[in-house]
Design a protein around this motif. Structure first.
Motif, PDB file in Angstrom:
ATOM      1  N   ASN A  52      78.231   1.761  88.385  1.00 56.86           N
ATOM      2  CA  ASN A  52      77.533   0.487  88.251  1.00 56.86           C
ATOM      3  C   ASN A  52      76.169   0.699  87.603  1.00 56.86           C
ATOM      4  OD1 ASN A  52      76.211  -1.975  88.662  1.00 56.86           O
ATOM      5  ND2 ASN A  52      77.166  -2.307  90.652  1.00 56.86           N
ATOM      6  N   SER A  53      75.978   0.094  86.424  1.00 53.38           N
ATOM      7  CA  SER A  53      74.716   0.277  85.713  1.00 53.38           C
ATOM      8  C   SER A  53      73.579  -0.555  86.297  1.00 53.38           C
ATOM      9  CB  SER A  53      74.881  -0.046  84.219  1.00 53.38           C
ATOM     10  OG  SER A  53      75.479  -1.289  84.026  1.00 53.38           O
ATOM     11  N   GLN A  56      73.485   6.511  83.021  1.00 49.89           N
ATOM     12  CA  GLN A  56      74.840   7.060  82.967  1.00 49.89           C
ATOM     13  C   GLN A  56      75.174   7.625  81.596  1.00 49.89           C
ATOM     14  OE1 GLN A  56      77.894   4.434  84.714  1.00 49.89           O
ATOM     15  NE2 GLN A  56      76.233   3.183  85.502  1.00 49.89           N
ATOM     16  N   ASP A 116      89.379  -6.127  78.990  1.00 47.87           N
ATOM     17  CA  ASP A 116      88.555  -6.463  80.151  1.00 47.87           C
ATOM     18  C   ASP A 116      87.981  -7.876  80.019  1.00 47.87           C
ATOM     19  OD1 ASP A 116      89.036  -3.975  81.171  1.00 47.87           O
ATOM     20  OD2 ASP A 116      87.075  -3.147  80.657  1.00 47.87           O
ATOM     21  N   PRO A 123      79.686  -2.240  80.034  1.00 46.61           N
ATOM     22  CA  PRO A 123      79.261  -0.871  80.378  1.00 46.61           C
ATOM     23  C   PRO A 123      77.801  -0.635  79.988  1.00 46.61           C
ATOM     24  CG  PRO A 123      80.533  -0.848  78.359  1.00 46.61           C
ATOM     25  CD  PRO A 123      80.559  -2.274  78.846  1.00 46.61           C
ATOM     26  N   TRP A 127      85.223  -5.453  87.014  1.00 43.98           N
ATOM     27  CA  TRP A 127      85.389  -4.083  87.480  1.00 43.98           C
ATOM     28  C   TRP A 127      85.250  -3.971  88.983  1.00 43.98           C
ATOM     29  CZ3 TRP A 127      81.668  -1.614  83.388  1.00 43.98           C
ATOM     30  CH2 TRP A 127      82.311  -1.598  82.150  1.00 43.98           C
ATOM     31  N   ARG A 179      81.238  -7.995  86.693  1.00 40.32           N
ATOM     32  CA  ARG A 179      80.920  -6.858  85.831  1.00 40.32           C
ATOM     33  C   ARG A 179      82.051  -6.541  84.859  1.00 40.32           C
ATOM     34  NH1 ARG A 179      80.066  -1.459  87.677  1.00 40.32           N
ATOM     35  NH2 ARG A 179      81.531  -1.777  89.388  1.00 40.32           N
ATOM     36  N   THR A 186      76.802  -7.153  83.123  1.00 44.25           N
ATOM     37  CA  THR A 186      76.784  -5.842  83.760  1.00 44.25           C
ATOM     38  C   THR A 186      76.761  -5.934  85.281  1.00 44.25           C
ATOM     39  OG1 THR A 186      74.364  -5.722  83.689  1.00 44.25           O
ATOM     40  CG2 THR A 186      75.552  -4.791  81.807  1.00 44.25           C
ATOM     41  N   VAL A 211      84.069   1.650  89.897  1.00 46.33           N
ATOM     42  CA  VAL A 211      83.577   1.905  88.542  1.00 46.33           C
ATOM     43  C   VAL A 211      82.058   2.057  88.606  1.00 46.33           C
ATOM     44  CG1 VAL A 211      83.346   0.981  86.209  1.00 46.33           C
ATOM     45  CG2 VAL A 211      85.462   0.622  87.486  1.00 46.33           C
TER      46      VAL A 211
END
Length: 309
Positions: A36-37, A43, A90, A81, A30, A78, A6, A34
């Motif tokens: 970002n967690s 989110q 990805d 998700p 990413w 990253r 992540t 995008v």
């Protein structure tokens, strides 16, 4: 050391982590646009006030590696998700780019990067026939990394099952019945199950089977979390005395920058960090063959794995 997860949030322990290593002009993983967690912890259902399941995951992993190998350089990318389901495209694209970085390094190209260990806490089961079709594509890239001296360390999964979880199950099985014939010229994929803090018993959630060949503590481990994380739960008790507030523990207030978490996702990077520390302490980096010998020496010291005969 490299991590594909992540990402890595801001933390005073982790200001050295390289978060934007590229393949030439190409972004790996990413881009910054995008969400970002590791920055926004809520989110998924942003109105519920609950920290997402995978928010902080990569930051926690980075901290574990740093604890096990304080001098390790860490690259963090990253692709995971906040709810944890990774898109196959990805995953494959990022891994192929990482493999190309290693190729360039081996060729003496300054655009390349040396990666001794890659930690992966991403996995899947064979749920449909299409999952099995994904195996050769994924394994080919991982085997390419392994053939070039990068040791790939994978979490075994947290479902208390013997069902093989991939990519961990691409490694050598203790009964010799694995889906992949082990090539003596290729470093093995290391599958890691979780131990309890006593270091003696397997964590009840940890997957098991002949494909799980190494174990490391993964239950109730302490590591780094972004200090911006403070979820909607509150202390069960709060009162005051002599002008000071008294309260029970707030279960999702991580403003101190640290937290407690459990999973094979954390056993794998902890072992990966220990392997990296062993590599630093025993011998100097060399060519591809020398590096594979050093990697095998570390595996023999820290796991039951042995070179194929």
């Amino acid at each position: 050391m490299a991590i594909l997860d992540t990402g890595c949030g801001e933390h005073p322990w982790l200001d050295f982590v390289q978060r934007d290593v590229r393949l030439g002009d190409h972004q790996i993983g990413w881009p910054a646009v995008v969400p970002n967690s590791e920055v926004d912890e809520d989110q998924v259902g942003p109105l519920d006030g609950v920290i997402d399941d995978f928010a902080g995951h990569g930051t926690f992993i980075s901290g574990l590696i740093h604890q096990a190998c304080p001098d390790a350089d860490i690259y963090s990318w990253r692709i995971v998700p906040p709810e944890g389901s990774v898109a196959e495209t990805d995953w494959i694209t990022a891994l192929a780019q990482i493999a190309e970085l290693v190729h360039l390094y081996r060729e003496g190209d300054p655009r390349g990067r040396r990666i001794d260990v890659l930690s992966l806490s991403i996995s899947y089961y064979h749920e449909t026939p299409s999952d099995e079709l994904f195996d050769p594509t994924l394994y080919e890239i991982l085997a390419d990394l392994s053939a070039n001296g990068t040791l790939v360390v994978c979490s075994a999964g947290n479902d208390a099952t013997t069902r093989p979880s991939f990519p961990a199950a691409f490694g050598p099985w203790s009964n010799g019945e694995g889906p992949v014939e082990q090539d003596p010229e290729v470093l093995p994929i290391v599958s890691v199950g979780a131990l309890n803090p006593n270091g003696a018993t397997d964590a009840i959630f940890s997957n098991a089977g002949p494909w799980v060949r190494a174990h490391e503590v993964g239950a109730s481990v302490v590591s780094t979390l972004p200090a911006v994380f403070d979820g909607g739960y509150q202390p069960a008790i709060e009162t005051a005395h002599d002008g000071r507030t008294r309260a029970s523990l707030d279960p999702d207030d991580f403003s101190g920058g640290f937290g407690l978490w459990s999973g094979t996702s954390f056993a794998a990077p902890l072992l990966a960090g220990r392997i990296a520390q062993r590599l630093l302490e025993h011998g100097q980096p060399g060519d591809k063959q020398q590096d594979k010998k050093r990697a095998w020496a570390a595996l023999e010291a820290l796991t039951p794995l042995r070179p194929p005969t």
